[in-house]
Design a protein around this motif. Structure first.
Motif, PDB file in Angstrom:
ATOM      1  N   ALA A 112       0.861  -1.187   0.000  1.00 56.81           N
ATOM      2  CA  ALA A 112       0.000   0.000   0.000  1.00 56.81           C
ATOM      3  C   ALA A 112       0.893   1.232   0.000  1.00 56.81           C
ATOM      4  O   ALA A 112       1.771   1.367   0.852  1.00 56.81           O
ATOM      5  N   VAL A 123       3.523  -1.447   3.812  1.00 59.99           N
ATOM      6  CA  VAL A 123       3.054  -0.079   3.600  1.00 59.99           C
ATOM      7  C   VAL A 123       4.252   0.842   3.400  1.00 59.99           C
ATOM      8  O   VAL A 123       5.191   0.834   4.208  1.00 59.99           O
ATOM      9  N   VAL A 167      -0.576   3.078   8.650  1.00 62.09           N
ATOM     10  CA  VAL A 167       0.469   2.069   8.868  1.00 62.09           C
ATOM     11  C   VAL A 167       0.182   1.276  10.140  1.00 62.09           C
ATOM     12  O   VAL A 167       0.240   0.042  10.148  1.00 62.09           O
TER      13      VAL A 167
END
Length: 225
Positions: free
Chosen positions: A53, A82, A68
């Motif tokens: 992500a 992330v 996060v």
């Protein structure tokens, strides 16, 4: 080769469009969803379970660092990494992002090819830090009086050398070339460093190296012993 599945999150439509254009040219990256705020980003990640992500640091309802934390705190998302993407003015959030579990910290001003390369690096488990972020860390910790930390005694001399290289954003292959060892040996040393220092990944290891005073301004990352 299976494409890396990526979600994007940014509250600026132009930025989202630009990221999509940057990543779409890579046949090994597949964008599986986009969000314009932090709450939507977390839900999107839970729905799609991407490999990575890419999230903006400043978003409505939930900022990037909280995204996060939400992902890292969800055991069903253990395979999702992330990476935080932001402007240079926000890079003081680096340490918070790393401690929250971010696998990288990139700048929106980075060249497109570097952003794509960093996505792949993060998925491989390597450090994804913009070069200017490395310099910022050096500046931030340059004037600090670092007290000898007993955690350093847990590392062998070679493990300390590898940690220094990780802190400079070097890939496993680059570290192997610098230290004249195999890439497999580097991976073994990195795993040992993470275990001994109780760190989640290479990004946390990079920050720890600066905090522990292993890397100083002017140091080129070569083995010093």
């Amino acid at each position: 080769m299976t494409a890396v599945r990526v979600t994007l999150a940014d509250d600026e439509p132009l930025v989202l469009g630009g990221l999509r254009m940057v990543l779409d040219v890579d046949p090994e990256i597949e964008i599986v969803g986009e969000a314009t705020d932090g709450v939507a980003a977390v839900q999107l990640i839970r729905d799609t379970r991407p490999d990575l992500a890419l999230v903006d640091i400043r978003m409505p309802r939930l900022d990037g660092i909280d995204v996060v934390r939400a992902v890292m705190g969800d055991p069903t998302l253990s395979d999702t990494k992330v990476v935080v993407l932001t402007t240079f003015a926000d890079d003081t959030y680096l340490v918070d992002a790393a401690r929250a579990g971010a696998s990288g910290y990139l700048l929106k001003s980075m060249p497109p090819e570097d952003i794509r390369a960093s996505v792949h690096a993060a998925v491989r488990g390597e450090t994804a830090l913009a070069p200017t972020i490395v310099r910022r860390l050096l500046d931030e910790y340059a004037d600090r009086a670092v007290v000898r930390d007993e955690r350093l005694d847990r590392l062998t001399e070679r493990e300390s050398d590898v940690l220094k290289q990780v802190a400079l954003g070097r890939s496993n292959q680059e570290i192997a070339n610098a230290l004249f060892v195999s890439e497999g040996t580097v991976k073994t040393h990195v795993a040992a460093v993470l275990r001994k220092l109780d760190l989640r990944d290479r990004t946390q290891a990079a920050v720890a190296a600066y905090e522990l005073g292993l890397v100083k301004p002017g140091q080129d990352g070569a083995s010093r012993g």
